[in-house]
Design an enzyme around this catalytic site. Structure first.
Site, PDB file in Angstrom:
ATOM      1  N   THR A 111       0.850  -1.187   0.000  1.00  0.00           N
ATOM      2  CA  THR A 111       0.000   0.000   0.000  1.00  0.00           C
ATOM      3  C   THR A 111       0.886   1.238   0.000  1.00  0.00           C
ATOM      4  O   THR A 111       2.111   1.144  -0.071  1.00  0.00           O
ATOM      5  CB  THR A 111      -0.918   0.027   1.233  1.00  0.00           C
ATOM      6  OG1 THR A 111      -0.133   0.376   2.394  1.00  0.00           O
ATOM      7  CG2 THR A 111      -1.570  -1.332   1.487  1.00  0.00           C
ATOM      8  N   CYS A 112       0.254   2.406   0.095  1.00  0.00           N
ATOM      9  CA  CYS A 112       1.022   3.648   0.168  1.00  0.00           C
ATOM     10  C   CYS A 112       1.905   3.697   1.406  1.00  0.00           C
ATOM     11  O   CYS A 112       2.940   4.358   1.409  1.00  0.00           O
ATOM     12  CB  CYS A 112       0.081   4.850   0.187  1.00  0.00           C
ATOM     13  SG  CYS A 112      -0.808   5.111  -1.353  1.00  0.00           S
ATOM     14  N   GLN A 120      -9.772   1.191   4.751  1.00  0.00           N
ATOM     15  CA  GLN A 120      -9.244   0.861   3.433  1.00  0.00           C
ATOM     16  C   GLN A 120      -8.295  -0.326   3.483  1.00  0.00           C
ATOM     17  O   GLN A 120      -8.232  -1.138   2.562  1.00  0.00           O
ATOM     18  CB  GLN A 120      -8.524   2.077   2.846  1.00  0.00           C
ATOM     19  CG  GLN A 120      -8.049   1.872   1.412  1.00  0.00           C
ATOM     20  CD  GLN A 120      -7.279   3.065   0.898  1.00  0.00           C
ATOM     21  OE1 GLN A 120      -7.205   4.100   1.563  1.00  0.00           O
ATOM     22  NE2 GLN A 120      -6.681   2.934  -0.261  1.00  0.00           N
ATOM     23  N   GLY A 158      -7.726   5.216 -10.692  1.00  0.00           N
ATOM     24  CA  GLY A 158      -7.526   3.902 -10.093  1.00  0.00           C
ATOM     25  C   GLY A 158      -8.364   3.729  -8.842  1.00  0.00           C
ATOM     26  O   GLY A 158      -9.282   4.508  -8.558  1.00  0.00           O
TER      27      GLY A 158
END
Length: 473
Positions: A49-50, A116, A223
């Site tokens: 992930t980020c 998330q 996205g």
């Protein structure tokens, strides 16, 4: 085999390192395949992930597993090992499982409780399953993590207290905007993107519930993160949203999901014009290069007519926005590093309640794992007992049938003998499963094998059969 996790996150590495370590697309798939082909590794999935890159693996040796995964991470990230290794953490066996549960529950997120991450864990396990790198052990672990994450949010207030990363970013953006006149109050009137729509300044004042009320939002990218950005901006009361993307068809599909708010689609060639009419720019393209340069933003500022600053949320990893943009007057640039400073504070009792759920799920999982380790011995013991009973009943039937004993009587005798054997075996087999998790628990199973003279080949056959049967389902 034992579960191992090697990774880095916003807690162990600065944003610049996370940017360099980010893996996605073909690189992620290649990393998965290379990890599972490493000699000590049987299964693997990667959560990327980020804010984190973590490799979860089922390994037969700790040190060999750590070495192999560290080397592969460095190779696929394109970073020298001596630069990456200081930021890596390692968890093994129970601590590895506990870490994954905390990640899925949102306790390890930059914004505690954000939801998330649950979808990102689900996607990681799904990708590994599709590529054949997740088997029985990690698939079950993935299901455990998802179940635990759902329980944490359903049974506690962690999900309400800890906003998603995007919600937190938008709250911060709204605070930086202040009460000034929105850019679109004047500029949208002559902008094609907003023809036929009310000016954002006429759509109501900002409230705690609608932090973007009256504001114009530009989302760059189409996205999954961009989709969340559009949905969050819409829920936050944005008066209008423009989606700018390299591929128009993807932007149109995204726009269709929030048709009441998205007012226009723009190409990246129109990015400067679209940003001029915006109050907030959210960019999360995941592109290899920078999407918003200092020169582009300078041109936007020269054309804007607004009291409030232009707020740019750069949620991409690597960054979409050139760092020099932060030095321009009239711009507030908020990146992933700033967001960590404004993480939502959650109540201690919510965190404690989530940790109690994690401990209960972990205990149940560990008990099941411990029981599974002695299960082959238990199965082999019962199989041997059944064979002995069958042989003795066959011999008895041969002797008694000559005496004219009826078939019904023989069946009654057989059922009685089997019940006696089952009752005798019940207590020791149940007890050995219960003791499996205690210190030296495997010694109890070993004692059963010695006392009942169990054939080691029979135990090994049961051990091999379990994953084979699982894989054939």
């Amino acid at each position: 085999m034992s579960v191992l996790v090697v990774g880095l996150s916003h807690k162990s590495a600065p944003v610049a390192t996370l940017e360099r370590a980010a893996v996605r697309g073909d690189t992620l798939t290649k990393l998965l395949r290379d990890v599972v082909q490493a000699e000590p590794v049987a299964e693997a999935f990667v959560v990327s992930t980020c804010n984190r890159v973590e490799v979860y693996a089922d390994v037969d040796r700790f040190h060999a597993g750590v070495t192999a995964i560290c080397e592969l991470l460095a190779r696929h990230c394109g970073m020298p090992s001596h630069e990456l290794t200081p930021h890596l953490y390692v968890h093994y066996e129970e601590r590895a499982v506990s870490h994954l549960l905390a990640v899925a529950a949102g306790l390890d997120s930059m914004v505690v409780g954000e939801d998330q991450i649950l979808g990102q864990v689900r996607s990681a396990v799904k990708l590994a399953t599709e590529h054949g790198t997740a088997g029985r052990v990690l698939s079950e672990l993935g299901r455990l993590a998802l179940r635990t994450g759902k329980r944490a949010r359903a049974e506690t207030g962690i999900g309400r207290a800890g906003l998603s990363l995007l919600s937190g970013a938008i709250e911060l953006a709204a605070a930086r905007l202040g009460p000034g006149v929105p850019a679109g109050h004047d500029a949208f009137a002559g902008h094609d993107a907003f023809a036929g729509h009310d000016a954002p300044g006429e759509r109501g004042a900002r409230t705690e519930r609608d932090p973007l009320a009256g504001r114009a939002v530009l989302v760059v990218g189409a996205g999954s993160m961009s989709a969340l950005a559009v949905a969050t901006a819409a829920r936050s009361g944005a008066a209008s949203i423009v989606i700018a993307n390299r591929t128009r068809s993807r932007a149109e599909r995204l726009a269709a999901s929030v048709t009441t708010t998205v007012t226009s689609i723009a190409g990246l060639a129109d990015l400067t014009s679209a940003a001029t009419a915006a109050d907030v720019v959210i960019t999360c393209t995941g592109a290899a290069g920078q999407v918003l340069t200092r020169d582009m933003v300078s041109a936007v500022l020269a054309a804007r007519q607004a009291e409030a600053p232009l707020v740019i949320l750069d949620l991409a990893m690597p960054r979409d926005v050139e760092p020099g943009v932060a030095g321009l007057p009239g711009v507030v640039l908020i990146g992933m590093d700033q967001l960590s400073e404004h993480a939502t504070v959650v109540r201690d009792d919510d965190v404690a309640a989530v940790r109690a759920i994690l401990e209960a799920e972990l205990a149940a999982y560990q008990s099941a794992v411990d029981a599974a380790r002695v299960a082959p011995t238990v199965v082999a013991l019962r199989a041997k007992a059944a064979n002995v009973v069958d042989a003795e009943l066959a011999r008895l039937a041969g002797r008694l049938s000559a005496d004219g004993l009826s078939g019904r009587a023989l069946d009654e005798i057989a059922q009685t003998v089997r019940r006696v054997v089952d009752k005798l075996l019940h207590a020791p087999t149940v007890r050995v499963k219960e003791l499996a998790g205690s210190p030296g628990g495997e010694e109890y199973a070993a004692a059963l094998r010695v006392l009942f003279d169990l054939d080691p080949r029979a135990v090994e056959a049961v051990t091999r059969a379990a994953p084979e049967q699982e894989g054939s389902r």
